[in-house]
Structure formats: C-alpha cells, structure tokens
Design a protein around this motif. Structure first.
Motif, PDB file in Angstrom:
ATOM      1  N   GLN A 192       0.824  -1.207   0.000  1.00  0.00           N
ATOM      2  CA  GLN A 192       0.000   0.000   0.000  1.00  0.00           C
ATOM      3  C   GLN A 192       0.862   1.263   0.000  1.00  0.00           C
ATOM      4  OE1 GLN A 192      -3.164   0.040  -0.420  1.00  0.00           O
ATOM      5  NE2 GLN A 192      -4.212  -1.628   0.621  1.00  0.00           N
ATOM      6  N   ASN A 193       1.837   1.329   0.875  1.00  0.00           N
ATOM      7  CA  ASN A 193       2.684   2.512   1.030  1.00  0.00           C
ATOM      8  C   ASN A 193       3.791   2.488  -0.022  1.00  0.00           C
ATOM      9  OD1 ASN A 193       4.620   4.452   1.944  1.00  0.00           O
ATOM     10  ND2 ASN A 193       3.854   4.240   4.025  1.00  0.00           N
ATOM     11  N   PRO A 194       3.902   3.493  -0.861  1.00  0.00           N
ATOM     12  CA  PRO A 194       4.946   3.503  -1.900  1.00  0.00           C
ATOM     13  C   PRO A 194       6.366   3.447  -1.348  1.00  0.00           C
ATOM     14  CG  PRO A 194       3.260   5.133  -2.392  1.00  0.00           C
ATOM     15  CD  PRO A 194       2.986   4.641  -1.004  1.00  0.00           C
ATOM     16  N   HIS A 195       6.551   3.771  -0.066  1.00  0.00           N
ATOM     17  CA  HIS A 195       7.891   3.716   0.514  1.00  0.00           C
ATOM     18  C   HIS A 195       8.308   2.291   0.863  1.00  0.00           C
ATOM     19  CE1 HIS A 195       8.406   8.065   0.841  1.00  0.00           C
ATOM     20  NE2 HIS A 195       7.155   8.132   1.263  1.00  0.00           N
ATOM     21  N   VAL A 196       7.337   1.387   0.964  1.00  0.00           N
ATOM     22  CA  VAL A 196       7.653  -0.012   1.264  1.00  0.00           C
ATOM     23  C   VAL A 196       7.884  -0.738  -0.055  1.00  0.00           C
ATOM     24  CG1 VAL A 196       6.887  -2.123   2.400  1.00  0.00           C
ATOM     25  CG2 VAL A 196       6.166   0.101   3.298  1.00  0.00           C
TER      26      VAL A 196
END
Length: 297
Positions: free
Chosen positions: A125-129
């Motif tokens: 979900q999180n683009p940083h992951v």
C-alpha cells in the motif's frame, strides 16, 4: 524412479509448504500490528486460500497446489504466496525449450516431469515499502533434477540502506555454503531481472539461480532452503521501517508506473510465467504476480 528420489521429492515439497505457512503467518502479524498511520482504519488483511489444480491433456489429474492471496490489507495491497506440486508429461514446446536451455537429452523419448516450489510476490500500500519477489523450486525429469529460485527487491522509491540490508542478509545466509555463491547468484539476478526494451533493471536486484545440480542432492537442497530462509529476515525489517512513513499522490504515481514496469517483465520475459502457462497450470496462480493496479506513461 528410486525410493531415494521419491523421498527427496517429498522432503522438498514439504519444506516449500512449511515455508509458505511461516510467511503467511508473519504477514498477517504485520497486518494486525499496523494500528496507526495510513491504512490503519481498514480491517487487517487475511489470506484467501484456494486450491489449484492442473489437468493433463487427457483431463487426468496432474497435481496442483495452494494459492494464498491477500488483497486490500492495511499494509499489503496484494500479496500472493503460492505452493505447488505438479507432474505429468511436457508438451512439445516445453520439451524443446528444456532441451535447449538445460542441455537435457532424451526429453522427446521420455518427457515426464515433476516440479514443486513456492512463489511469492508482494505489492504494498505505502509507496515507501518496496515490492518483493521470492521463489524456490525443485524440478525433476528422468534425465536430470535441479533446484532454482531466488529473491529480489523492487522498490519504486529507492533507499540505499534498504538495498544494503536486503543483500547483506542474503549473503549471510549463502556464505556458509561457500563464499562463491553470493557474488555468482547476485550477478545472475542482475542479468535475469533486466528489461531489455527499457534498458534497465526491474529493481535493485537480489539473488537468482536456475540450474543447481551439483550431484549432491542434500547440499543443493540445503542451499535452496537458505535462499528461502533469508527472505523474512531480509524483508520484514524493511516493511517495519517504512510502513508508517507519510506518502503523497506523487509517490503513488511513481509506484503505479513502476508496477507497469514489473508487469511488463513478468508477461514478456519471466520463464516461470511462460512455463506455468505452457504446462497447463492454473492461470490465476501463474499470473498471481501481477499488481492490482498499474500505470503506463
């Protein structure tokens, strides 16, 4: 087939299933723990498990497996962890490809095969992951057997510390088997996970092998197991480090474009995708790796 090989196949298949169980449990723990930040208001994600079945050309049973997919979780937008054990005879195209790529004689005279493995792809979900891929497998024919697999990291927003941790963990798991393995498998991954029509790599690499058969089954299986064992310690700390970071619409746009790149690779170049479809395995399981949403510019 010897009783010894039959037992070895059973050991390999059982381990792939056991690793699947541990990964599924670990990912659901992450979902439960994500109680603040983006996505925390949603219900924690859970895997939906579906039995898959392969049919031979004459309609007889030819094995199958379990497709475990979590969709729209708090942390995981889509993650699949599949295990399979399939068998039968290779079709003419698969025989030709196997003989050419593996250098295996006699495939047309006796095209029987057996294969088992675990395959994982996670889109977050999180683009940083970072997204991630992992698989390990064993393949048998009457003429030869071998192991294959690897793991590679696919961030859309790159963090050098994440890349360093991912690679260092894999190296630490491979080095006890011989310090020559990590640099060789890293170079192999760099070559394999490359997209020629984009002139770039799919991600930041990892490790990959496709023809491990030293003649010592136990040693080869031990190395294959440690490729799988490296996955959770290599990846989970990255999820923990990034899942609470704030992200923007611009970050999401970068993520969707990168997913388009991932889809291109899997549909055009990935050997596992081609083999699964050519040998009649469940198409949904084969294409599980595709992202839920993607974008092209």
């Amino acid at each position: 087939m010897s009783d010894e090989m039959q037992a070895e196949k059973a050991r390999a298949s059982a381990w792939f299933h056991e690793l699947r169980d541990r990964i599924v449990a670990a990912f659901e723990v992450i979902e439960d723990a994500h109680s603040e930040g983006s996505g925390a208001a949603a219900a924690p994600g859970r895997f939906e498990v579906t039995k898959t079945q392969r049919r031979s050309d004459d309609g007889s049973d030819a094995g199958g497996g379990l497709m475990s997919v979590m969709r729209d979780g708090r942390v995981f937008e889509k993650v699949g962890v599949n295990v399979s054990e399939v068998y039968g005879t290779l079709g003419e195209r698969a025989q030709t490809a196997m003989a050419a790529r593996k250098g295996i004689p006699g495939m047309s005279e006796d095209p029987r095969f057996w294969a088992s493995g675990i395959s994982l792809v996670a889109h977050m979900q999180n683009p940083h992951v970072p997204a991630v891929h992992m698989n390990t497998r064993m393949f048998w024919t009457p003429h030869a057997w071998w192991f294959g697999g690897g793991s590679d990291l696919n961030p859309c927003l790159e963090y050098p510390a994440d890349t360093e941790h991912f690679h260092a963990t894999q190296k630490a798991h491979l080095d006890p088997h011989g310090t020559e393995h990590y640099p060789r498998l890293k170079a192999w991954a760099d070559e394999y996970f490359y997209i020629p029509h984009r002139n770039r790599a799919r991600g930041v690499g990892g490790i990959f092998m496709d023809d491990l058969c030293s003649g010592d089954w136990d040693a080869d299986f031990a190395l294959t197991r440690d490729i799988g064992e490296a996955f959770l310690p290599a990846y989970l700390p990255l999820v923990e480090a990034r899942r609470l970071q704030d992200w923007t619409i611009a970050d999401r746009d970068v993520q969707l474009v990168h997913r388009g790149l991932y889809a291109e690779y899997n549909l055009v170049y990935d050997r596992g995708t081609k083999f699964g479809l050519e040998t009649g395995h469940d198409a949904n399981a084969v294409l599980m790796s595709l992202p839920p949403l993607a974008k092209w510019i």
